[in-house]
Structures are given as C-alpha cells and as structure tokens.
Design an enzyme around this catalytic site. Sequence first.
Site, PDB file in Angstrom:
ATOM      1  N   HIS A   1       2.746 -13.157   0.462  1.00 24.33           N
ATOM      2  CA  HIS A   1       2.007 -13.913  -0.552  1.00 24.33           C
ATOM      3  C   HIS A   1       1.267 -12.965  -1.486  1.00 24.33           C
ATOM      4  O   HIS A   1       1.049 -11.794  -1.174  1.00 24.33           O
ATOM      5  CB  HIS A   1       1.005 -14.864   0.113  1.00 24.33           C
ATOM      6  CG  HIS A   1       0.047 -14.172   1.043  1.00 24.33           C
ATOM      7  ND1 HIS A   1       0.413 -13.789   2.322  1.00 24.33           N
ATOM      8  CD2 HIS A   1      -1.235 -13.751   0.881  1.00 24.33           C
ATOM      9  CE1 HIS A   1      -0.602 -13.181   2.909  1.00 24.33           C
ATOM     10  NE2 HIS A   1      -1.615 -13.132   2.055  1.00 24.33           N
TER      11      HIS A   1
ATOM     12  N   ARG B   1     -13.049 -16.308 -10.128  1.00 21.74           N
ATOM     13  CA  ARG B   1     -12.408 -17.032  -9.021  1.00 21.74           C
ATOM     14  C   ARG B   1     -13.089 -16.635  -7.707  1.00 21.74           C
ATOM     15  O   ARG B   1     -13.102 -15.473  -7.323  1.00 21.74           O
ATOM     16  CB  ARG B   1     -10.925 -16.667  -8.957  1.00 21.74           C
ATOM     17  CG  ARG B   1     -10.152 -17.195  -7.754  1.00 21.74           C
ATOM     18  CD  ARG B   1      -8.801 -16.514  -7.721  1.00 21.74           C
ATOM     19  NE  ARG B   1      -7.874 -17.027  -6.719  1.00 21.74           N
ATOM     20  CZ  ARG B   1      -7.718 -16.540  -5.497  1.00 21.74           C
ATOM     21  NH1 ARG B   1      -8.488 -15.525  -5.092  1.00 21.74           N
ATOM     22  NH2 ARG B   1      -6.826 -17.049  -4.680  1.00 21.74           N
TER      23      ARG B   1
ATOM     24  N   HIS C   1       2.028  -9.166  -0.412  1.00 21.12           N
ATOM     25  CA  HIS C   1       1.846  -8.431   0.830  1.00 21.12           C
ATOM     26  C   HIS C   1       1.934  -9.402   2.004  1.00 21.12           C
ATOM     27  O   HIS C   1       2.020 -10.621   1.827  1.00 21.12           O
ATOM     28  CB  HIS C   1       0.486  -7.727   0.844  1.00 21.12           C
ATOM     29  CG  HIS C   1      -0.672  -8.680   0.790  1.00 21.12           C
ATOM     30  ND1 HIS C   1      -1.062  -9.298  -0.387  1.00 21.12           N
ATOM     31  CD2 HIS C   1      -1.499  -9.160   1.757  1.00 21.12           C
ATOM     32  CE1 HIS C   1      -2.091 -10.100  -0.142  1.00 21.12           C
ATOM     33  NE2 HIS C   1      -2.370 -10.037   1.151  1.00 21.12           N
TER      34      HIS C   1
ATOM     35  N   ASP D   1      -0.095 -10.125   5.819  1.00 16.38           N
ATOM     36  CA  ASP D   1      -1.411  -9.808   6.364  1.00 16.38           C
ATOM     37  C   ASP D   1      -1.397  -8.967   7.632  1.00 16.38           C
ATOM     38  O   ASP D   1      -2.391  -8.307   7.933  1.00 16.38           O
ATOM     39  CB  ASP D   1      -2.191 -11.103   6.632  1.00 16.38           C
ATOM     40  CG  ASP D   1      -2.724 -11.720   5.348  1.00 16.38           C
ATOM     41  OD1 ASP D   1      -2.680 -11.044   4.308  1.00 16.38           O
ATOM     42  OD2 ASP D   1      -3.171 -12.886   5.384  1.00 16.38           O
TER      43      ASP D   1
END
Length: 736
Positions: free
Chosen positions: A654, A664, A582, A584
């Site tokens: 990204h 994570r 996508h 941002d």
Amino acid sequence: MALLSDHFTVYVALHFVIIALLNFTSATLGRGSSSVLSLLQPYDFLYYSGVRSYFGEEWVKAAELLEKAIVTKESLFRVRRQCHDDCVAAGREAFNKLDFEEGRLWDLWTFDWVQQRAECLRFCIGHSVTPAGQLPVSTDIEYEFSSRNPYNFLQVTYYKLEKLPKAASAAHTYFVANPSHLEMRNNIEKYRRMEGVTEDAFQDRELENEKHWVLYDSAVQYEASSDWVQAAGKWKASVNETLRQTDECRVQCEVASQRLPEDRGVDSVDGVFEKAAALSLSLLSCRQSCVTQVATRPGRISSQEDFLPTQLEHLHIAQFKAGDISGAVQTLRSLLLFYPSDKDSLDNLQLYYETLGGDTESQVTQPAQEIVRYISRALEEKKLLYFGMENLDFSFTDPDLWTPEDVVPESLRDSWRAEKEKINEKIKEQEQKEEVDDSGFFAGGPVHQVGVTITMDDKVMNGTNRVVLDGVMTEKECGRILQLATAAASVGDGYRGRRSPHTPHETFEGLTVLRSVKLAQDGLVNQSDARLLHELGERVRNLLHSYFRSPSGLFTSFTHLVCRSAIAGDQEGRLDLSHPVHVDNCLLEPETNQCWRESPAFIHRDLSAILYLNDNFDGGELFFTNRDAKTVTARVKPSCGRLVGFSSGPVNPHGVTAVTSGRRCTLALWFTKEKLYRDMEREEAEAMWAADGQSVVKKDNEEAEGGATHGRNARNQASKERSKGRGRVTGGKDEL
C-alpha cells in the site's frame, strides 16, 4: 573433431599453467624482509582459537582472537588485490613478443612472461602473508564466514564483557545475514531496551561488501518517489559498484590458492593436460559464479536473476525521464548487448532517437566500454566452459539468462533449452501465483460497537484481509484529536527530526501516546485528550481483533498520531507519492515480486490500521496494489472516523497519494500476536496514570494471557524494567 578437441584441451591446459604459476605463492615462503611475526597469520587458525577461548569462557581472549580473525581475512583479501594490481605489468615486455602464429603456441616468450608474473606475485604476497596463511581454507571455514558466524560468537562475548554497543553491532551484523534466526532477533530487541545502547550501535559491520545493495535500494526509493534525477544517479552508481564488486570477486578467484579438483575417475582426466584443463575450468567457473555471488543479498539463498541487465533497464528509463536522452541511449545500447532482439528495448531506442531529433551525434553513441568488456570476457569464458562440459565431463551451471544459444555446443543445446524453459516457467508461475495470506486472520467476524458499519470488505477492495469501517469516531472526537495534534505534534517525530522524510513536498509531524501523557501531566495539553488518544488504540484493537477473528491474543505494537502537510508553492508538476508503496512487515521488491521478512523491516507486525481524522485536504488517499507496486487494486477516501484495517504482510502492499493542499491527520496503529513486541510506552503511560490514582483501561495483554492475575504480573514486571530505558525503534518507517 578429435584433433580440434586435442588442440583446445592443450589451449585450456596452457591457460591453467599460467594461472597455476601465478598461484604458486601458496606453497612457497615469501622472500620479503618482514619478520614472521609481522606477517598475516592463517585466519582460520585465529578463528578456531577464538572459538576455543569462547567455550572456555575466556571472554577477553575470545574477543581478541575473533576480531583478529575477521580483520586478518579482510587484510588477506586486500593484500591479494594489491599484489594483483602491482603485478599486472610484470612480464608485459615478454608478452608483447609472443608469436601467436599457428603452430607457435608454445613460444618460449610465453614461459618468460608467466614466470615473471608468478615471481612478482609470489614475492608480493609472501612479503605480507605467512606460508600457512597462503594455503586455502576449508569449506567449513568458508561457510562460517559467509554465514557471519564469528559475529554470533562475538555478540555473546561482548555481552559477557558488558560491552553492550559492540554486542548490539555484532548481533545486528549476524542478523542481517540470518534474518530467520529467532533467538538473535529477540536478543536485538533486548539490546534496544538496554541502557547505553543507542540506535547508532546497530550497524552492519560487513556493509563495505554490500555497497551495491545500498545504492540499489536507494535508487528504488528515488524511483518510487519519481525523483528521476536522483534515481538516475543512484542507478548509475549501483551499476558501477556492481561491476567493481564483480571484478573484486574475480580477482580473488585468480589470486587465491586453488584446490586440486577431485579426480573424476575417467580416462579423459587421467592425463596431465586434462587435469590441468580441469583446474583451469574450475577457475573460470569460479569467475562466472561471481555473477551469482554479487547478485545475492545477505541472508538469501537465491540470487536476483539478471541483476546487471535489470539495473541497466532501470537506469535508461530514469535517464530518459530526467532529460538525459544521450545517456539513456548509451545505457539502452549497453542493455541491448545482453538482449539484442528485445522488442521493448528496440522500441524505446527508436523513441529516444525521435526525441533527439536532429542530434545525430547522440544517435551514434556507442555502448559503455565497461559493459562491452564485461560481455566479451563473459562470452569467452562461457565458450571454454561449455567446451569442457562437452569434452571433459566438466560440470558448469551458467549463472546468466542472457547467454546466446550459439555459445552452447549443439550436443548440449537440448538440455540447455530445457533448463532455461524451466527457469522461465518458474518466473511466470511466480508472477501469476495467487496471493495467500498466512497471517492467521480471517476477515468477516462480528463488529460489536454500536454505530460502526462495514463500508468495504475483501470483495469490494479486491484483496485479502482488508476492511473499511465507518463511524469509529464522532466528529467531536476527531476535533479533539486534531486539536491535540496542532498543540503537541512535533516535526519529524520518529524520523530523528527530519521535516520531510518521505517527500520534499510535504512536512511530517507526529505524536506518541506516552509523549501526550507527559505533556498532559505538565499541563501543556488537555488530560482528557491524551486519554482519548490512548483509548482510541484500544477501540481499534477490539474492533479488528473481532472482525479478523484472530485466534490468539492481539497486542498493540505502536500507535502514532501523524499529520502530513502540503508545502505551499511547491506542488506544481508534482508526480511523487506522500508515501511510496511498501509492506509493513517485509521488504517489498517489486521487480521480483518478492517480499523479504528481514531487518530492517518490522517483521513482528501482524495487523495494520489507519484511523482518519479529517478530509479537508486534497490527495492523501490510501491505495493498495499487487506486489508489482503498480497495479492498484483498491482506493480509500479519507473521512472523519473511517478506519482501514488490513493484515501487515505481502498480500497488502500500500501507499499514500500526494497531499497537494491542506493537512492530512491520521492515527496509525500496528498490532502483533507476540507479547514480546507489545508497546511498552503504552504501559508506561498507564503506569503514570496509575501513580496519579487514575483508572486504566483493561490492557490487551491481560486478556490475551487468559487471566487477570497473570496479566498483572506481566505489567508489574514491565513497570520495574521501565527505568532501564527502552531506546525503542519507532514505527516511523511505515507510517500510513
């Protein structure tokens, strides 16, 4: 050729006579039993009356009339559709008796059939619509409604009436079709901060006409996460809805009152038959233009090329990967009706046949009948329209790239080929166009913090305005923030409590700065850890503000402590991503290499950052791609204290690879150059500390304003407004 032309002109003229009689309703009073007061009034008159009331500040009357104009237009379209469907069978008996032998074109049964259908439509529409309401509206009114301007008036009207949820809904509906309208964008942000306005208020009231886009976007999302069963279902639904919307548009062309075409002032249209032919061609052109209309998103000028074939291409691939080989064969055969000699499609068909093996029944599957009818109908209309271009000086722009060359008359083929070549060249240029970052950032500035080193820059990362910095946090600081996440992060934070908003194979947890401060005040988490979370945002902002040499102030827009955990026992055979590719601050459309800066994208974001806290997990790598969302240009491995910074625009698509084991955790941050979009929650957290007599780190907006006094005034004002409630949109949609 002249004789053929004359016969064809007569045929086109007859075609128009049929439609003209079907549209006779526009000039004739309905003969139904309904009273005039119960009939639909002209929606353009209602709209103009509402606008007059608006400028006269008669807010109640303005709201009533504007809403009535919108509802009346929708009702008129429904009446037309219903009457069309009800009258389809009218005159069918006469039609079946028509004699189509050569020289018998004007069989009297023709007029019997035409008359019966016309009478049916005239009575049906007249039963529900006033004579004035049946007349065509002006092009100005068509533009007002297509650009959703009634909602522009309504949002102010409802604001004046203090009906804030309705005002927010009207503002959002208008903004969807006018994404570059800065004032409306600011109004929406103000509504978000008003008491009584929830996120549910921001609904697109015109969504009924955009269902195919909702399905299209949903299919793209499932495809990006490799959920092929769901993707195939959504692509199939998207194709069906596209066909339905196209059919609805074509019906409105046929049943709506037709305007007389302008006299072209040449001999070929002086006669009755020629003018009738011109009217008929205008109707056919209207039907063909539905392809473009349906393929154009609200708020965009241009349509998506090859919209229906593109969906079919996605559908057959999704069906194949979902294991529905027979379905894939049928869809691919349907696609080949548009492009019969496409090598990739023919190769795929051969692959599907080989996969089916001995299943001969599936191998002879025919194309979908609705696509066969679509193609056949379109080709018939194109032949008539190109004939009109060649012989009647008619102007027509073909909306399709797939139109076969043999449909175009020989005399027009040279110009047709040239135009098609221009379109293809434009598409190639767009694909090969070098990315230019217009964000105003310029990588390569100094890094002042001691111990921080530049690990990867633009050159190493094969991109623009990208950087990886190491040493931003110590191991001890990483441990403290990880402990804070374990103690306070809530499941689905920013996603209305959804445990797995991006993929069913991982759980999502989040924590904001303000919530950590409130928990600290209640004694549920360590106060110093909450302050460290806030301070890290300032640390990152200062580093990136310097490195990217921002010429203006840089404000923190949102800070989110985020953890993604792999669900044990649910990782085998996994092919999806932890977060799909996508951008941002715009909506990425990989198939067209476009990125649209419009709602619901966070268009105010200018700079993005991710600060890693740990590396004791598998997967979870950040990666960058080209706009196609497929070509990977850089990968970043996680480690404690590693910071990735990049401009938020279309030069930096990204995603995040799947987290297949472990947990994570990162600190995701976004920054903006517009003070209006600074993070009010951070200021509220600082105000809470100040109320407790604790010092506060100097704020970014104080520095950006160029003076401490001005900055304090801005903060004091924000503190006063804090009690109204913000109702802010979280950064959940683009978490890194």
